[in-house]
Design a protein around this motif. Structure first.
Motif, PDB file in Angstrom:
ATOM      1  N   ASP A  24       0.841  -1.198   0.000  1.00  0.00           N
ATOM      2  CA  ASP A  24       0.000   0.000   0.000  1.00  0.00           C
ATOM      3  C   ASP A  24       0.877   1.250   0.000  1.00  0.00           C
ATOM      4  O   ASP A  24       0.620   2.204  -0.735  1.00  0.00           O
ATOM      5  CB  ASP A  24      -0.931   0.021   1.217  1.00  0.00           C
ATOM      6  N   ILE A  25       1.920   1.216   0.804  1.00  0.00           N
ATOM      7  CA  ILE A  25       2.849   2.353   0.874  1.00  0.00           C
ATOM      8  C   ILE A  25       3.610   2.500  -0.438  1.00  0.00           C
ATOM      9  O   ILE A  25       3.735   3.598  -0.980  1.00  0.00           O
ATOM     10  CB  ILE A  25       3.817   2.172   2.062  1.00  0.00           C
ATOM     11  N   ILE A  26       4.115   1.392  -0.967  1.00  0.00           N
ATOM     12  CA  ILE A  26       4.876   1.433  -2.218  1.00  0.00           C
ATOM     13  C   ILE A  26       3.993   1.908  -3.363  1.00  0.00           C
ATOM     14  O   ILE A  26       4.398   2.751  -4.175  1.00  0.00           O
ATOM     15  CB  ILE A  26       5.488   0.056  -2.520  1.00  0.00           C
ATOM     16  N   ASP A  27       2.773   1.380  -3.453  1.00  0.00           N
ATOM     17  CA  ASP A  27       1.854   1.783  -4.527  1.00  0.00           C
ATOM     18  C   ASP A  27       1.502   3.266  -4.439  1.00  0.00           C
ATOM     19  O   ASP A  27       1.420   3.955  -5.462  1.00  0.00           O
ATOM     20  CB  ASP A  27       0.581   0.945  -4.485  1.00  0.00           C
ATOM     21  N   ARG A  28       1.301   3.755  -3.225  1.00  0.00           N
ATOM     22  CA  ARG A  28       0.980   5.172  -3.043  1.00  0.00           C
ATOM     23  C   ARG A  28       2.131   6.061  -3.525  1.00  0.00           C
ATOM     24  O   ARG A  28       1.921   7.059  -4.215  1.00  0.00           O
ATOM     25  CB  ARG A  28       0.674   5.454  -1.578  1.00  0.00           C
ATOM     26  N   GLU A  29       3.353   5.676  -3.180  1.00  0.00           N
ATOM     27  CA  GLU A  29       4.515   6.440  -3.630  1.00  0.00           C
ATOM     28  C   GLU A  29       4.706   6.327  -5.144  1.00  0.00           C
ATOM     29  O   GLU A  29       5.051   7.298  -5.807  1.00  0.00           O
ATOM     30  CB  GLU A  29       5.775   5.970  -2.905  1.00  0.00           C
ATOM     31  N   ALA A  30       4.475   5.148  -5.682  1.00  0.00           N
ATOM     32  CA  ALA A  30       4.623   4.947  -7.131  1.00  0.00           C
ATOM     33  C   ALA A  30       3.563   5.747  -7.895  1.00  0.00           C
ATOM     34  O   ALA A  30       3.855   6.338  -8.937  1.00  0.00           O
ATOM     35  CB  ALA A  30       4.519   3.464  -7.479  1.00  0.00           C
ATOM     36  N   ASP A  31       2.336   5.790  -7.384  1.00  0.00           N
ATOM     37  CA  ASP A  31       1.268   6.549  -8.033  1.00  0.00           C
ATOM     38  C   ASP A  31       1.540   8.055  -7.999  1.00  0.00           C
ATOM     39  O   ASP A  31       1.149   8.782  -8.906  1.00  0.00           O
ATOM     40  CB  ASP A  31      -0.085   6.264  -7.383  1.00  0.00           C
TER      41      ASP A  31
END
Length: 95
Positions: A24-31
């Motif tokens: 969730d954290i990685i996806d948020r940063e990637a988005d």
């Protein structure tokens, strides 16, 4: 040697339990990124957290972002170091 394999297995299985929270954290940063090129991971190859958890997330990053670069910096323990945890972290701080 069995103790090392056990801690690696524990670290790997820990990845399964915290996977959603971490991604969730990685996806948020990637988005939020304008142009995501890839990922960089620093991990040790000794103990469960670095070898087990690190390899688990490397596999999952490759599954989730197959076209992104993944660069790893693996830290190896010193040959004469008795306590792998302290020794590995000392190498990370020096590097």
């Amino acid at each position: 040697m069995e103790a090392v394999l056990e801690t690696r297995a524990k670290g790997y299985s820990l990845g399964e339990t915290v996977q959603e929270e971490i991604f969730d954290i990685i996806d948020r940063e990637a988005d939020g990124s304008d142009s995501l090129e890839g990922f960089m991971l620093t991990h040790s190859v000794a103990g469960g957290t670095g070898s087990g958890l690190g390899s688990y997330f490397l596999e999952r990053l490759n599954d989730r972002y197959p076209k992104k670069l993944v660069q790893t910096y693996s830290v190896f323990p010193h040959q004469v170091c008795v306590c792998l945890c302290v020794c590995v972290y000392a190498y990370v701080y020096v590097a």
